[in-house]
Motif scaffolding. Structure first.
Motif, short mmCIF file in Angstrom:
data_model
loop_
_atom_site.label_atom_id
_atom_site.label_comp_id
_atom_site.label_asym_id
_atom_site.label_seq_id
_atom_site.Cartn_x
_atom_site.Cartn_y
_atom_site.Cartn_z
N VAL A 71 36.19 33.48 173.05
CA VAL A 71 35.25 34.13 173.05
C VAL A 71 33.91 33.58 172.39
N ALA A 72 32.57 33.97 172.08
CA ALA A 72 31.77 32.55 171.90
C ALA A 72 31.05 33.69 171.00
N THR A 73 30.37 33.36 169.22
CA THR A 73 29.87 33.91 168.75
C THR A 73 28.85 33.82 168.34
N VAL A 74 27.85 33.30 167.25
CA VAL A 74 27.08 32.54 166.54
C VAL A 74 26.80 33.14 165.36
N ASP A 75 26.76 32.14 164.11
CA ASP A 75 27.34 32.06 163.26
C ASP A 75 25.55 32.50 162.03
N ALA A 76 25.46 32.59 160.89
CA ALA A 76 24.09 33.31 160.16
C ALA A 76 23.08 32.24 160.23
N SER A 77 22.91 31.10 160.87
CA SER A 77 21.82 30.22 160.84
C SER A 77 21.79 30.36 162.38
N GLY A 78 22.87 31.12 163.53
CA GLY A 78 22.36 31.21 164.97
C GLY A 78 22.70 29.91 165.48
N ALA A 79 24.05 29.15 165.50
CA ALA A 79 25.07 28.24 165.84
C ALA A 79 25.39 29.42 166.81
N PRO A 80 25.45 28.31 167.99
CA PRO A 80 26.99 29.08 168.46
C PRO A 80 28.38 28.25 167.82
N ASP A 81 29.72 29.16 168.46
CA ASP A 81 30.97 28.63 167.79
C ASP A 81 32.29 29.78 168.77
N VAL A 82 32.97 28.61 169.48
CA VAL A 82 33.59 29.48 170.39
C VAL A 82 35.21 28.97 170.08
N ARG A 83 35.81 30.14 170.57
CA ARG A 83 36.83 30.04 170.27
C ARG A 83 38.20 30.29 171.51
N THR A 84 39.57 30.39 171.45
CA THR A 84 40.80 30.49 172.26
C THR A 84 40.87 31.70 171.95
N GLY A 102 38.74 39.23 158.34
CA GLY A 102 38.23 38.13 157.36
C GLY A 102 38.20 36.83 157.87
N SER A 103 38.13 36.56 159.38
CA SER A 103 38.89 35.95 160.29
C SER A 103 36.83 35.26 159.99
N THR A 104 36.74 34.11 160.76
CA THR A 104 35.25 33.34 161.37
C THR A 104 34.72 34.57 162.23
N LYS A 105 35.70 34.66 162.69
CA LYS A 105 35.03 35.29 164.66
C LYS A 105 34.67 36.53 163.85
N SER A 106 35.88 37.20 162.92
CA SER A 106 35.38 38.62 162.72
C SER A 106 33.26 38.51 161.83
N GLN A 107 33.67 37.72 160.98
CA GLN A 107 32.79 37.94 159.85
C GLN A 107 30.82 37.80 161.34
N GLN A 108 31.26 36.69 161.59
CA GLN A 108 30.38 36.36 162.86
C GLN A 108 29.70 37.65 163.07
N LEU A 109 30.64 38.47 164.03
CA LEU A 109 30.38 39.56 164.45
C LEU A 109 30.49 41.02 164.26
N ARG A 110 29.85 41.05 162.89
CA ARG A 110 29.54 42.00 161.46
C ARG A 110 28.40 41.04 161.73
N ASP A 161 46.34 33.62 156.25
CA ASP A 161 44.61 33.41 155.87
C ASP A 161 43.54 33.26 156.24
N GLN A 162 43.64 33.83 157.42
CA GLN A 162 43.37 32.77 158.95
C GLN A 162 41.42 32.81 158.25
N SER A 163 41.51 31.23 159.11
CA SER A 163 40.19 30.37 158.89
C SER A 163 40.33 29.94 158.29
N ARG A 164 40.55 30.38 156.71
CA ARG A 164 40.42 29.42 155.08
C ARG A 164 41.76 28.32 155.33
#
Length: 245
Positions: A71-84, A102-110, A161-164
């Motif tokens: 699953v590929a998302t982008v962060d607040a700066s527009g940089a791509p991020d991917v995980r399985t 609250g995970s990184t992927k969820s924050q990025q998708l919001r 506490d995922q991604s922390r």
């Protein structure tokens, strides 16, 4: 006269240049995918391939996790991020997965719901690529899936506490022990409640691409692109084209 430079004692030894002979090559001897064999909708085609991969996993050791979804998302700066993750839902509405909200992927998708994801089965010479928009899974779907998880998997949703950051492995073990004592195993599906911070996402697709490996790198790529309203099973919502490999 020797004109080759001599490395000093502080310099690491130089590695030989990588050559083409060092690259491992495999000729993909897959069945391919021709237009006459493509299902009328992206859902039917993907459903057939997902079912075939899961059936192969029951018989072969080289298809170990057929539902593994990158699953590929982008962060607040527009940089791509991917995980399985694991694809835990798949129907006419699209593929879905569960996660800590609250995970990184969820924050990025919001922050940006645009998302891409891919299923890859190297041993079968097949892959499926999804592109679209993520939306939260309905709570009843989340609760229904959570109840089906093994006891330990339900506990881990509370313990992590995922991604922390964590200080070390011992911290994770302490958190696990705490939830183990909080929610003892009674053998019931309800002995571990669904955390409020745990849920999932579904990908509402705009594109679905099917890749089938062929010899000489002349692979097949069949793309369904959304052209109107409708779900993955609605042939009228999609146009189909072949992409060059």
């Amino acid at each position: 006269m020797d004109t080759h430079p001599v490395a000093s004692a502080d310099e690491p030894p130089r590695q030989p240049a990588r050559t083409a002979q060092d690259v491992r090559r495999i000729d993909y001897s897959g069945e391919g995918l021709v237009e006459a064999d493509v299902a009328e909708s992206p859902y039917l085609q993907a459903r057939a391939w997902v079912d075939a991969a899961r059936a192969a996993a029951d018989e072969r050791a080289d298809v170990p996790e057929p539902s593994a979804l990158s699953v590929a998302t982008v962060d607040a700066s527009g940089a791509p991020d991917v995980r399985t993750v694991l694809m835990r839902f798949f129907d006419e509405r699209g593929p879905g997965f569960v996660t800590n909200l609250g995970s990184t992927k969820s924050q990025q998708l919001r922050g940006n719901p645009r998302v891409a994801a891919g299923l890859t089965w190297p041993a079968l010479y097949r892959a499926v690529r999804f592109r679209g928009t993520a939306e939260p899974l309905a709570r009843d779907e989340v609760e229904g899936y959570f109840a089906s998880r093994p006891y330990g998997s339900r506990l881990s949703a509370w313990a992590s506490d995922q991604s922390r950051p964590a200080a070390d492995r011992a911290e994770l073990e302490r958190r696990w022990q705490a939830v183990l004592e909080r929610f003892p195993d009674t053998g019931s599906d309800d002995d571990v409640p669904v955390p409020d911070f745990w849920g999932g996402w579904r990908i509402v697709c705009d594109e679905v691409e099917f890749w089938a490996g062929r010899s000489n790198r002349l692979h097949d790529r069949i793309l369904f692109r959304r052209t109107g309203p409708g779900d993955l099973a609605d042939p009228g919502a999609w146009t189909r084209l072949r992409l060059q490999p």
